[in-house]
Motif scaffolding. Sequence first.
Motif, PDB file in Angstrom:
ATOM      1  N   VAL A 164     -16.080  -1.691  -3.896  1.00  0.00           N
ATOM      2  CA  VAL A 164     -17.750  -1.344  -4.192  1.00  0.00           C
ATOM      3  C   VAL A 164     -17.993   0.574  -2.948  1.00  0.00           C
ATOM      4  CG1 VAL A 164     -20.519  -1.699  -4.003  1.00  0.00           C
ATOM      5  CG2 VAL A 164     -18.918  -2.416  -4.864  1.00  0.00           C
ATOM      6  N   ILE A 165     -17.715   1.639  -3.814  1.00  0.00           N
ATOM      7  CA  ILE A 165     -18.597   2.666  -2.976  1.00  0.00           C
ATOM      8  C   ILE A 165     -19.402   3.212  -2.771  1.00  0.00           C
ATOM      9  CG2 ILE A 165     -16.382   3.505  -2.712  1.00  0.00           C
ATOM     10  CD1 ILE A 165     -16.618   5.618  -4.302  1.00  0.00           C
ATOM     11  N   ASP A 190       8.031 -12.785   2.124  1.00  0.00           N
ATOM     12  CA  ASP A 190       7.059 -12.938   1.691  1.00  0.00           C
ATOM     13  C   ASP A 190       6.106 -12.611   2.532  1.00  0.00           C
ATOM     14  OD1 ASP A 190       8.831 -12.560  -0.744  1.00  0.00           O
ATOM     15  OD2 ASP A 190       7.702 -14.637  -1.334  1.00  0.00           O
ATOM     16  N   CYS A 191       4.828 -12.072   2.113  1.00  0.00           N
ATOM     17  CA  CYS A 191       3.386 -11.506   3.000  1.00  0.00           C
ATOM     18  C   CYS A 191       2.020 -11.136   2.361  1.00  0.00           C
ATOM     19  CB  CYS A 191       3.747 -10.542   4.094  1.00  0.00           C
ATOM     20  SG  CYS A 191       4.094  -9.143   3.941  1.00  0.00           S
ATOM     21  N   ILE A 192       1.193 -10.944   3.598  1.00  0.00           N
ATOM     22  CA  ILE A 192      -0.288 -10.678   2.730  1.00  0.00           C
ATOM     23  C   ILE A 192      -0.251  -9.643   4.074  1.00  0.00           C
ATOM     24  CG2 ILE A 192      -2.527 -11.027   2.394  1.00  0.00           C
ATOM     25  CD1 ILE A 192      -1.519 -13.627   0.859  1.00  0.00           C
ATOM     26  N   GLU A 193      -0.823  -8.364   3.809  1.00  0.00           N
ATOM     27  CA  GLU A 193      -0.712  -7.617   5.043  1.00  0.00           C
ATOM     28  C   GLU A 193      -1.977  -6.561   4.522  1.00  0.00           C
ATOM     29  OE1 GLU A 193       2.318  -4.039   5.481  1.00  0.00           O
ATOM     30  OE2 GLU A 193       2.329  -3.882   3.499  1.00  0.00           O
ATOM     31  N   PRO A 194      -2.432  -6.253   5.521  1.00  0.00           N
ATOM     32  CA  PRO A 194      -4.156  -5.158   5.450  1.00  0.00           C
ATOM     33  C   PRO A 194      -4.048  -3.821   5.094  1.00  0.00           C
ATOM     34  CG  PRO A 194      -4.216  -6.232   7.277  1.00  0.00           C
ATOM     35  CD  PRO A 194      -3.016  -6.625   6.845  1.00  0.00           C
ATOM     36  N   VAL A 195      -4.123  -3.050   3.858  1.00  0.00           N
ATOM     37  CA  VAL A 195      -3.542  -1.559   3.860  1.00  0.00           C
ATOM     38  C   VAL A 195      -4.680  -0.751   3.574  1.00  0.00           C
ATOM     39  CG1 VAL A 195      -2.301  -0.182   2.376  1.00  0.00           C
ATOM     40  CG2 VAL A 195      -1.210  -2.573   2.397  1.00  0.00           C
ATOM     41  N   ASN A 196      -4.867   0.122   4.090  1.00  0.00           N
ATOM     42  CA  ASN A 196      -6.298   1.241   3.994  1.00  0.00           C
ATOM     43  C   ASN A 196      -5.944   1.922   3.060  1.00  0.00           C
ATOM     44  OD1 ASN A 196      -7.364   1.011   6.849  1.00  0.00           O
ATOM     45  ND2 ASN A 196      -5.697   2.039   7.455  1.00  0.00           N
ATOM     46  N   TYR A 197      -6.527   2.027   2.112  1.00  0.00           N
ATOM     47  CA  TYR A 197      -6.613   2.501   1.282  1.00  0.00           C
ATOM     48  C   TYR A 197      -7.344   4.302   1.377  1.00  0.00           C
ATOM     49  CZ  TYR A 197     -11.362   1.431   0.137  1.00  0.00           C
ATOM     50  OH  TYR A 197     -12.708   0.978   0.568  1.00  0.00           O
ATOM     51  N   VAL A 198      -7.434   5.410   0.260  1.00  0.00           N
ATOM     52  CA  VAL A 198      -7.634   6.347   0.189  1.00  0.00           C
ATOM     53  C   VAL A 198      -8.977   6.891  -1.154  1.00  0.00           C
ATOM     54  CG1 VAL A 198      -6.890   7.269   2.000  1.00  0.00           C
ATOM     55  CG2 VAL A 198      -5.704   7.283  -0.192  1.00  0.00           C
ATOM     56  N   ALA A 218     -12.523  -1.183   4.594  1.00  0.00           N
ATOM     57  CA  ALA A 218     -11.647   0.116   5.019  1.00  0.00           C
ATOM     58  C   ALA A 218     -10.378  -0.152   3.964  1.00  0.00           C
ATOM     59  CB  ALA A 218     -11.521   0.643   6.421  1.00  0.00           C
ATOM     60  N   VAL A 219     -10.414  -1.868   3.908  1.00  0.00           N
ATOM     61  CA  VAL A 219      -8.811  -2.397   3.869  1.00  0.00           C
ATOM     62  C   VAL A 219      -8.786  -3.012   2.845  1.00  0.00           C
ATOM     63  CG1 VAL A 219      -7.655  -1.643   6.516  1.00  0.00           C
ATOM     64  CG2 VAL A 219      -8.778  -3.766   5.743  1.00  0.00           C
ATOM     65  N   VAL A 220      -7.913  -2.997   1.857  1.00  0.00           N
ATOM     66  CA  VAL A 220      -7.337  -4.537   0.651  1.00  0.00           C
ATOM     67  C   VAL A 220      -6.516  -5.592   1.491  1.00  0.00           C
ATOM     68  CG1 VAL A 220      -8.369  -2.904  -1.142  1.00  0.00           C
ATOM     69  CG2 VAL A 220      -5.974  -2.894  -0.154  1.00  0.00           C
ATOM     70  N   ASP A 221      -6.218  -6.065   0.831  1.00  0.00           N
ATOM     71  CA  ASP A 221      -5.426  -7.370   0.770  1.00  0.00           C
ATOM     72  C   ASP A 221      -3.983  -7.209  -0.024  1.00  0.00           C
ATOM     73  OD1 ASP A 221      -6.226  -8.358   3.635  1.00  0.00           O
ATOM     74  OD2 ASP A 221      -7.837  -9.621   2.762  1.00  0.00           O
ATOM     75  N   VAL A 222      -2.951  -6.954   0.595  1.00  0.00           N
ATOM     76  CA  VAL A 222      -1.892  -6.218  -0.118  1.00  0.00           C
ATOM     77  C   VAL A 222      -0.951  -7.801  -0.401  1.00  0.00           C
ATOM     78  CG1 VAL A 222       0.372  -4.982  -1.210  1.00  0.00           C
ATOM     79  CG2 VAL A 222      -2.525  -4.222  -0.787  1.00  0.00           C
ATOM     80  N   LYS A 223      -0.544  -8.087  -1.371  1.00  0.00           N
ATOM     81  CA  LYS A 223       0.087  -9.353  -1.740  1.00  0.00           C
ATOM     82  C   LYS A 223       1.970  -9.096  -2.023  1.00  0.00           C
ATOM     83  CE  LYS A 223       1.417 -14.332  -2.944  1.00  0.00           C
ATOM     84  NZ  LYS A 223       0.676 -14.899  -4.277  1.00  0.00           N
TER      85      LYS A 223
END
Length: 392
Positions: A164-165, A190-198, A218-223
């Motif tokens: 939500v923005i 295999d991992c889950i990492e936080p990634v910034n998005y634009v 500011a980030v989403v968790d990427v599996k």
Amino acid sequence: MSKNKNHTRREKAKIIIISLIAAIIAWAAIMWVDNPDITTTVSGLKVRFVGESDLRERGFVITGKKNIPEMSAVIRGKRSDLMDYMDDICIEVDASSINEAGEYMLPGTVFMPTSRLIIEKEKHGDIPIAVEKLETKEIEVKIKQVGTVKEKFIESVIERPKVVISGAKSELDQVAYGMATVDISKINYDCIEPVNYVLMDENDGLIEKNETIATETAVVDVKNTIYNIRNLPVTVQLSEEMENKYGLDKEKTSVTPARIDVGVLDYNTDTDIKAVINNVKEDGSVEYSIVPSEGMYIPEESMAVKVKAELKKKTSKKLELEVQAENPPSGTVSIEPVSVVVWGEEPNLNTDNVKAYVDLKDLEHGTYSLPVKISGDGISVKDSYSVNVTIE
């Protein structure tokens, strides 16, 4: 002779050092000892809004900041103070009393970071701003992979792709989706990492600047999951709904390419990939989807297959069938004929192809109502049927 040369070098070094010290002292004298009052015009002053966070809490945001004209002020003070505080001078605008959307002309005040500087003249008028209602919007964040990994596929999936923005509607309308970029060349397990998005617009362009948009995160968790690569053939089949309407001529059906690379986990033992036909268009071409099974990942580039299929429309027909007995007991068996509606291609809808059976195993003398089994190549039966059977 050597001693004289060394002595000369030492003298030159002393002269250089003394000259540098003298220059530093002279500069300090000019800057600090001789520190005159000067008057200068400070241009391009930034505008700082007082009460903007409170305004946002009331459900409003300020827009149009980029349209505010350049502002300046004439400032007098010591040279050193001007050098120290120049970047901190700004125009303050109080927006705390605004309670509704609209366009406003608000007075501004030059903010001085120290009392040692004096305002000689303010070169600005009222500040034009627009105030819009604060709105929210849910967008999807997509994945973009960069980099490569040898002999492996990596699947990157956002665990919660909806975010939500919030901001002014005029800016929210420009946002189509978010984009998170994952460098798969750096993933070794295999991992889950936080990634910034634009934020991206509908033309897949980056939204580089905005005035009001804020994100809930500011980030989403990427599996990220690593798969082995397996090359498999593609087979075509009809969806359950399509099977009720059409038959597939496999000899006249083709797939290009016939085989594709997919990612598989160790427990997946599939020997082919299913291209499932979901619809047929007016021009006879088909709509289809490639569906991965459990433990399988199909990269986007492997999805680019073309299916040409020959479909024959099914129809229904009512047939009167003699019912045959399976596992008949000793004695006389009397079975009524059955009237059934069967579906399939027209050439298959006949009594030579469609047969009816009842199972009489372990039955004794008597009259029974038994279910009928209908079979035949390329046919289907939607209803269930039963017949009366008498054993004497």
